[in-house]
Design a protein around this motif. Structure first.
Motif, PDB file in Angstrom:
ATOM      1  N   ASN A   5      77.515  19.074  35.355  1.00 51.41           N
ATOM      2  CA  ASN A   5      78.474  19.691  36.272  1.00 51.41           C
ATOM      3  C   ASN A   5      79.671  18.780  36.517  1.00 51.41           C
TER       4      ASN A   5
ATOM      5  N   ARG B 252      81.798  18.948  33.501  1.00 49.33           N
ATOM      6  CA  ARG B 252      82.516  20.227  33.461  1.00 49.33           C
ATOM      7  C   ARG B 252      83.752  20.187  34.367  1.00 49.33           C
ATOM      8  N   ARG B 253      83.606  19.608  35.553  1.00 49.53           N
ATOM      9  CA  ARG B 253      84.762  19.532  36.463  1.00 49.53           C
ATOM     10  C   ARG B 253      85.844  18.615  35.893  1.00 49.53           C
TER      11      ARG B 253
END
Length: 384
Positions: A324, A327-328
């Protein structure tokens, strides 16, 4: 320089405790003109003044001091206590501390000393990634985003003391002669790398791995992991005819393990290309932090280092990012590369603008967008 250069460090066979694997790193020639030590700050609550309206506050049980003066004044301090200001007079408790203001996460502590907060440099670089927000007044972006950029960001991390089995592993593992660092694995996933200039520094700082920060992925792997396989040498009896043969075979096994580790287990860290930013010059050394390329579905690490002028690592501390977090970082990098133009960024991702808006919302950045843009994406439409 765009890769980590661990020249001078030799990988030794791993030690295993449950799901924790620690790979020692040994220096053939310790670095004598740069030393690193742990320091208990005069006050344990740190308030860093970023500007007139922004203050970064953190509880810091220990910091690092890099000293290249070689004056021999070494002192390690352990333990922290906090108390209210009214609890006792200042001279009643020598180990009780209050909040202390700092101007930066890196401070000079003398002509040839720097004081810095371990891993906070790396995390600051990640949290400030493209913090300025849109640089062009596209109609999709809110006025608030154009004025202030991203809202203050937060990421979940865990202290080493919360990593299942790490405290026991650090207590029982042997520290090798000449050891100047470790590669730390949970369930054989590389969690962190830690390197210092001198073996005496490592012996002092070994226990600070319990106070370092680790990502969510590492915490989960350690909690759910089964015991990992130990390194065991396999020698053929018919090739061993003397103690010299046994010694040579054992050395070859160690070299084989080191090659396997460096090319396979640590490849995600050592083979990656990083963006380095120099924070401070320190004589013939420099303090840097680095960010990965944020490639999806690949192991990615952030970190900080002290390197010599040839790029060889004297000090290193890294933290592995979760998927995550990658991904950011990837999303923000793509938006910045396309000057925050949604249609252009969406095309580079092979997605529609509607899908890109959904990704922005899922990443927690929907406050950057105008409300009607978010509502149009929710209805599966664009440009309404």
């Amino acid at each position: 320089m765009n890769e980590l250069d661990l020249t001078g460090l030799t990988t030794m066979p791993a030690q295993v405790w449950g799901g924790i694997r620690i790979v020692p790193l040994v220096r053939e020639q310790p670095i004598e003109d740069l030393r690193l030590r742990r320091e208990l700050f005069a006050d344990a609550m740190i308030a860093v003044e970023a500007d007139r309206s922004t203050v970064y506050t953190s509880y810091v049980p220990h910091g690092f001091v890099a000293d290249w003066a070689r004056d021999g004044k070494w002192q390690a301090a352990y333990g922290t206590q906090l108390r209210p200001a009214y609890d006792a007079p200042d001279d009643a408790c020598e180990e009780c501390f209050e909040a202390m203001p700092m101007r930066r996460l890196v401070q000079r502590a003398g002509a040839q000393r720097l004081r810095f907060l371990p891993l906070h440099l790396a995390l600051e670089g990640y949290l400030a990634l493209h913090f300025g927000g849109p640089s062009v007044l596209w109609e999709e972006w809110s006025k608030r985003a154009l004025r202030r950029g991203l809202s203050p960001r937060a990421e979940m991390t865990y202290a080493g003391a919360e990593i299942e089995g790490l405290d026991e592993a650090l207590r029982i593992f042997e520290i090798h002669p000449g050891q100047c660092g470790v590669m730390l694995y949970t369930a054989d996933a590389l969690a962190a790398a830690f390197v210092v200039p001198h073996p005496d520094d490592y012996r002092t700082l070994h226990a600070t791995l319990l106070q370092d920060l680790y990502g969510e992925l590492v915490h989960q792997y350690a909690y759910y992991a089964q015991s990992v396989r130990e390194f065991r040498a396999a020698l053929r009896d018919d090739e061993i005819g003397s103690l010299a043969d046994l010694r040579a075979a054992a050395r070859e096994q160690s070299r084989d393990w080191a090659r396997t580790h460096d090319s396979t287990m640590a490849g995600g860290l050592l083979d990656a290309s990083y963006e380095f930013r120099q924070l401070r010059r320190m004589g013939r050394y420099r303090l840097v932090r680095f960010l990965p390329p944020f490639e999806r579905q690949r192991e990615q690490h952030i970190g900080e280092a002290v390197t010599d002028l040839k790029g060889r690592v004297a000090y290193l501390k890294t933290m592995r990012l979760s998927e995550n977090q990658i991904r950011r970082g990837h999303l923000l990098s793509v938006l910045s590369r396309h000057d925050w133009h949604l249609e252009s960024a969406a095309a580079s991702l092979g997605a529609s603008p509607v899908e890109l808006v959904r990704r922005i919302r899922d990443a927690g950045f929907d406050g950057l967008l105008k409300r009607h843009v978010v509502e149009s994406a929710q209805r599966g439409r664009w440009g309404e």
